[in-house]
Design a protein around this motif. Sequence first.
Motif, PDB file in Angstrom:
ATOM      1  N   ASP A  44     -20.218   4.683   8.763  1.00 18.60           N
ATOM      2  CA  ASP A  44     -18.987   4.380   9.500  1.00 18.60           C
ATOM      3  C   ASP A  44     -19.231   3.106  10.302  1.00 18.60           C
ATOM      4  O   ASP A  44     -19.991   3.110  11.278  1.00 18.60           O
TER       5      ASP A  44
ATOM      6  N   PHE B 231     -15.813  10.405   7.415  1.00 14.99           N
ATOM      7  CA  PHE B 231     -14.975   9.580   6.544  1.00 14.99           C
ATOM      8  C   PHE B 231     -15.500   8.145   6.642  1.00 14.99           C
ATOM      9  O   PHE B 231     -15.616   7.586   7.737  1.00 14.99           O
TER      10      PHE B 231
ATOM     11  N   PRO C 148     -14.004  10.948  -3.186  1.00 15.37           N
ATOM     12  CA  PRO C 148     -13.015  10.002  -2.666  1.00 15.37           C
ATOM     13  C   PRO C 148     -12.047  10.706  -1.722  1.00 15.37           C
ATOM     14  O   PRO C 148     -11.716  11.884  -1.924  1.00 15.37           O
ATOM     15  N   VAL C 149     -11.598  10.010  -0.690  1.00 14.97           N
ATOM     16  CA  VAL C 149     -10.674  10.609   0.268  1.00 14.97           C
ATOM     17  C   VAL C 149      -9.425  11.130  -0.427  1.00 14.97           C
ATOM     18  O   VAL C 149      -8.890  12.188  -0.079  1.00 14.97           O
ATOM     19  N   GLU C 150      -8.961  10.407  -1.470  1.00 12.44           N
ATOM     20  CA  GLU C 150      -7.730  10.831  -2.144  1.00 12.44           C
ATOM     21  C   GLU C 150      -7.898  12.110  -2.942  1.00 12.44           C
ATOM     22  O   GLU C 150      -6.911  12.674  -3.428  1.00 12.44           O
TER      23      GLU C 150
ATOM     24  N   ASN D 203     -15.743   4.266   4.143  1.00 10.86           N
ATOM     25  CA  ASN D 203     -15.690   3.486   2.908  1.00 10.86           C
ATOM     26  C   ASN D 203     -14.886   4.165   1.807  1.00 10.86           C
ATOM     27  O   ASN D 203     -15.242   4.103   0.626  1.00 10.86           O
ATOM     28  N   GLY D 204     -13.791   4.823   2.179  1.00  5.32           N
ATOM     29  CA  GLY D 204     -12.938   5.431   1.174  1.00  5.32           C
ATOM     30  C   GLY D 204     -13.455   6.748   0.636  1.00  5.32           C
ATOM     31  O   GLY D 204     -12.851   7.313  -0.289  1.00  5.32           O
ATOM     32  N   ARG D 205     -14.566   7.273   1.188  1.00  3.41           N
ATOM     33  CA  ARG D 205     -15.107   8.548   0.750  1.00  3.41           C
ATOM     34  C   ARG D 205     -15.247   9.468   1.952  1.00  3.41           C
ATOM     35  O   ARG D 205     -15.218   9.029   3.107  1.00  3.41           O
TER      36      ARG D 205
ATOM     37  N   PRO E 287      -4.195   7.787   1.032  1.00  2.00           N
ATOM     38  CA  PRO E 287      -4.505   6.679   1.940  1.00  2.00           C
ATOM     39  C   PRO E 287      -3.240   5.970   2.390  1.00  2.00           C
ATOM     40  O   PRO E 287      -2.397   5.619   1.586  1.00  2.00           O
TER      41      PRO E 287
ATOM     42  N   GLY F 170       0.814  -1.204   0.000  1.00  2.00           N
ATOM     43  CA  GLY F 170       0.000   0.000   0.000  1.00  2.00           C
ATOM     44  C   GLY F 170       0.842   1.246   0.000  1.00  2.00           C
ATOM     45  O   GLY F 170       0.555   2.224  -0.703  1.00  2.00           O
TER      46      GLY F 170
ATOM     47  N   CYS G 295     -20.225  13.850  -1.436  1.00  2.00           N
ATOM     48  CA  CYS G 295     -18.988  13.233  -1.005  1.00  2.00           C
ATOM     49  C   CYS G 295     -18.039  13.055  -2.191  1.00  2.00           C
ATOM     50  O   CYS G 295     -18.459  13.056  -3.354  1.00  2.00           O
TER      51      CYS G 295
END
Length: 419
Positions: free
Chosen positions: A70, A397, A365-367, A399-401, A24, A2, A363
């Motif tokens: 969450d 935050f 993506p976190v990235e 599920n990656g979003r 991430p 990762g 929302c």
Amino acid sequence: MGEQRARGRLRALRWLPSRQWVLPGLGVMAVAAGCAAAVGFGGVGQGDDSSGTSTLPPGTATVTRADLVDYLDVSGTLGYGPASALTARAIDDAAGGGTAGATGTSPADGPADGRGTGAAGTSGSSGTAGASGTSDVAGGGIITALADVGATVGRGQPLYFVDTRPIVLLYGAVPAYRALRAGVAGDDVRQLEENLRALGYRGFTVDKTFGAATTTAVRRWQTDLGLPVTGVVPPGRIVYASGPIRIATHTVEAGAEAAGEVLTFTGTTKLVLVNLKVENSRLAVQDAPVTVTMGGVGSTPGTIVKVGTVATAVGDGAGGGQQNADLTIPVTIQLTDQAQQYPYDGAPVTVRLTAQTRSRVLCVPVEALLALREGGFGVEVIEHGTTRIVPVTVGLFANGRVEIVEGDLTEGTAVGVPK
């Protein structure tokens, strides 16, 4: 792996000066400066530079509306809660003696609403020992049968037999501590009379006094059970519990002397026990709904009915020693469908604990998040071949979003992400 992928993304972003991406696994990463292009705020855009090298982000994503949850999946064990033990003590049917009464308390894991009067299945098999409780037979008597392991015993039913005579379960909170006979009075008399009435016996008043009418009802009850008809109830002949109980194990076999621990029992409510790491305790909320998944059944709903307050160290931890052990708290879950056929007692299950839910929120993506130099976060909006940085306030935050609480964004907007 990762971290290597994240660093690969980082190298791909070198075209944008002094930009910080939230990646991430690596948190906030600063990208080295040195390129000629710059991205401004509030609509200052960039297209292709004169060298032909694109200043657009290496990847794109779309602002969407979605439900964010969450949650955490943890391992649990199917069962009926902790076991208590039933211990034999003295019975004197002829004299109504015995210096102490037979008591038993089932774990408070469900309603006490059973009223069965038929005999439970009996067995002579043996089992293992459990917790604590009491019954009655001193100085002799042989156990001739026991209610089967796994059987549910209700009001008026036998738990085990001594010299072919039953030790009977009744419901109540007051332990049987003395012989009940004509002339005595107290809460324990009322409790016995409430049980006799629930079992169908009549002709007496439910009160605190053991009178002649109560004696007559007791004699009829003793006749029906095949007991000596004395009108006196010795304390060792009955065991009180808050409701129906389930036989967990046999501590002795048929043929053993009726002394000491005889069997263990639990409540009848189907439960799941989770040993939850203290770091995840925010997910354990009293009365919160959960989803339990188990082999042969699939997913079924449940409710958190008890959250422990005392942490226990489990394992030695990665570095060895008690100080590195994981601390856990017990979380008890009651399955909603008690009529469902579930796997064997002790079967492993997976429990989904949900902390927060956001419905139909904007929302990304976190990235897609950028760490702004002045603090906070932003996203890079792509419009008509140019980009602009839009500061945003983030929420949940999951599920990656990440939820966008505030910011000049609309559903369908394209935003930059590392490739």
